[in-house]
Write a protein that holds these residues in place. Structure first.
Motif: not given
Length: 119
Positions: A29-36, A46-50, A66-73, A92-99
């Protein structure tokens, strides 16, 4: 706490495609942005996509088109579809979640998944 688990990395030839997935669990709860983000050997992360809750996206110039980010809340997942991959996408690709609490960002990270683009 938010737990993030990435999947989908691997070895692919130049010009190929890969899809990364990230599953969020815990106190989501409260996650506002997700990204890679990504980190290549000897380089800074470095940021790839949010993508925001509202579906607004942002991409690094190097991956636009070339890249497409998507999200299923509903499923608490975020994905990164990568096409036309180049050797310089190897990282190495890292998933990020931000509150954001009281104006202060709180970042959560996955353990990372290796993407190698090579012939």
């Amino acid at each position: 706490q938010v737990q993030l688990v990435e999947s989908g990395g691997g070895l692919v030839q130049p010009g190929g495609s890969l899809r990364l997935s990230c599953a969020a669990s815990g106190s989501i709860f409260g996650i506002s942005v997700m990204g890679w983000y990504r980190q290549a050997p000897g380089k800074q992360r470095e940021l790839v996509a949010t993508i925001t809750n509202g579906g607004n996206t942002d991409y690094a110039d190097s991956v636009k088109g070339r890249f497409t980010i998507s999200r299923d809340s509903a499923k608490n997942t975020a994905s990164l579809q990568m096409s036309s991959l180049k050797p310089e996408d190897t990282a190495v690709y890292y998933c990020n979640a931000r509150k954001v609490r009281f104006g202060i960002p709180i970042d959560y990270w996955g353990q990372g998944t290796q993407v190698t683009v090579s012939s």
